[in-house]
Design a protein around this motif. Sequence first.
Motif, short mmCIF file in Angstrom:
data_model
loop_
_atom_site.label_atom_id
_atom_site.label_comp_id
_atom_site.label_asym_id
_atom_site.label_seq_id
_atom_site.Cartn_x
_atom_site.Cartn_y
_atom_site.Cartn_z
N CYS A 168 124.32 62.65 17.30
CA CYS A 168 122.91 62.96 17.48
C CYS A 168 122.52 64.14 16.60
N ALA A 169 121.23 64.23 16.34
CA ALA A 169 120.69 65.34 15.54
C ALA A 169 119.23 65.50 15.89
N ALA A 170 118.68 66.67 15.56
CA ALA A 170 117.27 66.93 15.80
C ALA A 170 116.42 66.18 14.77
N PRO A 171 115.21 65.77 15.14
CA PRO A 171 114.32 65.12 14.17
C PRO A 171 114.11 65.95 12.92
N SER A 172 114.11 67.29 13.05
CA SER A 172 113.89 68.15 11.88
C SER A 172 115.04 68.01 10.88
N TYR A 173 116.26 67.84 11.36
CA TYR A 173 117.40 67.65 10.46
C TYR A 173 117.29 66.29 9.76
N CYS A 228 130.85 74.30 23.57
CA CYS A 228 130.04 73.07 23.54
C CYS A 228 128.54 73.38 23.60
N GLU A 229 128.19 74.40 24.34
CA GLU A 229 126.78 74.76 24.48
C GLU A 229 126.19 75.26 23.16
N ILE A 230 126.96 76.04 22.41
CA ILE A 230 126.46 76.53 21.12
C ILE A 230 126.27 75.37 20.16
N ILE A 231 127.20 74.42 20.15
CA ILE A 231 127.04 73.21 19.33
C ILE A 231 125.74 72.50 19.72
N HIS A 232 125.49 72.40 21.00
CA HIS A 232 124.27 71.76 21.50
C HIS A 232 123.03 72.50 21.00
N ASP A 233 123.04 73.81 21.11
CA ASP A 233 121.89 74.61 20.68
C ASP A 233 121.65 74.47 19.18
N TRP A 234 122.74 74.47 18.38
CA TRP A 234 122.59 74.31 16.94
C TRP A 234 122.00 72.94 16.60
N ALA A 235 122.44 71.92 17.35
CA ALA A 235 121.89 70.58 17.11
C ALA A 235 120.39 70.57 17.39
N LEU A 236 119.98 71.19 18.50
CA LEU A 236 118.56 71.24 18.86
C LEU A 236 117.73 71.97 17.80
N SER A 237 118.32 72.97 17.16
CA SER A 237 117.58 73.74 16.17
C SER A 237 117.64 73.13 14.76
N GLY A 238 118.25 71.93 14.66
CA GLY A 238 118.23 71.21 13.39
C GLY A 238 119.27 71.63 12.39
N ILE A 253 117.78 63.38 24.34
CA ILE A 253 117.49 62.14 23.62
C ILE A 253 116.28 61.44 24.23
N GLU A 254 116.23 61.42 25.56
CA GLU A 254 115.10 60.78 26.24
C GLU A 254 113.78 61.49 25.92
N SER A 255 113.83 62.82 25.78
CA SER A 255 112.60 63.59 25.53
C SER A 255 112.25 63.65 24.04
N GLY A 256 113.15 63.20 23.18
CA GLY A 256 112.88 63.22 21.74
C GLY A 256 113.33 64.49 21.04
#
Length: 303
Positions: A168-173, A228-238, A253-256
Amino acid sequence: MPYDEISDLRFFTMLIEAGSVTAAARSMGTSPAVTSRRLSRMEERLGSSLVVRTTRHFRPTETGRVLYERGVQIVSDVDKLEDEIAQANQSPQGSLNIGAPVELGRRQIAPFIETFSEKYPKLSLSLALAGEGLHDSTDCLDVILRLGMPDTPGAIVTLLATTRRVLCAAPSYIERRSLPQTPHDLSKHDCLCLRRHKTMTVLNKWVIGDDEKKDIVTVHSRLSSTSCEIIHDWALSGRGIAYKLLCDVHHDIESGKLARIFPDLYGEKTDLYAVMPSRQHASVNVRTFLHELREFLRNTGGF
């Protein structure tokens, strides 16, 4: 088996363990004469001598020995059954201490505990979070939730649910770098990798595929962490593509906030287990908690 026969079995096991009619009578709060008559009635009903009684000896006959050995197990099973029935009719109360991995604990277990505590107001719950695998049997915990099969000697282990890893990745990435077309294209992307505690070994070989074929891709670790949480946060920030447990990223993923990459493909399967000290296995608090947690996980996304 009629109740009076169970009562006779209980009486007989106590008699043999006491070692004499007099000692058995004393432990049961009755007289030797009453105890002796009850033994005689048992022997008459069964048509067999059960005990050799002389002025010097008190021991079971061969029939009595068999009756005693089988009787101990039957009485134990009856006691356990009655205890389970009694506990099933009780409502959870007192305290329950739960351990869980940090990210799973925050995103899935903590919301469940909120609802569970409202349902059982007499129960006090505590949630202890730690890195995966860092909780152990020396902690003062009634239940430890573990991702992956634990190796805990003397513990009771039960499977709760199964999840899988996804890309998974952020839409910005995705907007900045575009989507990879094949799993092997991941090697050209910025990937967010976990590292093992202490050794700092990077986990950059990602398995991705379907039921028929799986690829193992070595990715470039643009950013990495033991959290794992930091990986998650980095993914959210693109910052890159993450290889995450679906149960951890399902809501994003459900929220986009995150988008699945290769939505028809999955990574490695991971099982969620509950680990309990053997003394806690039959606790009504533990049994109720695990039963309702299993239902919660079955009905929530990611499992």
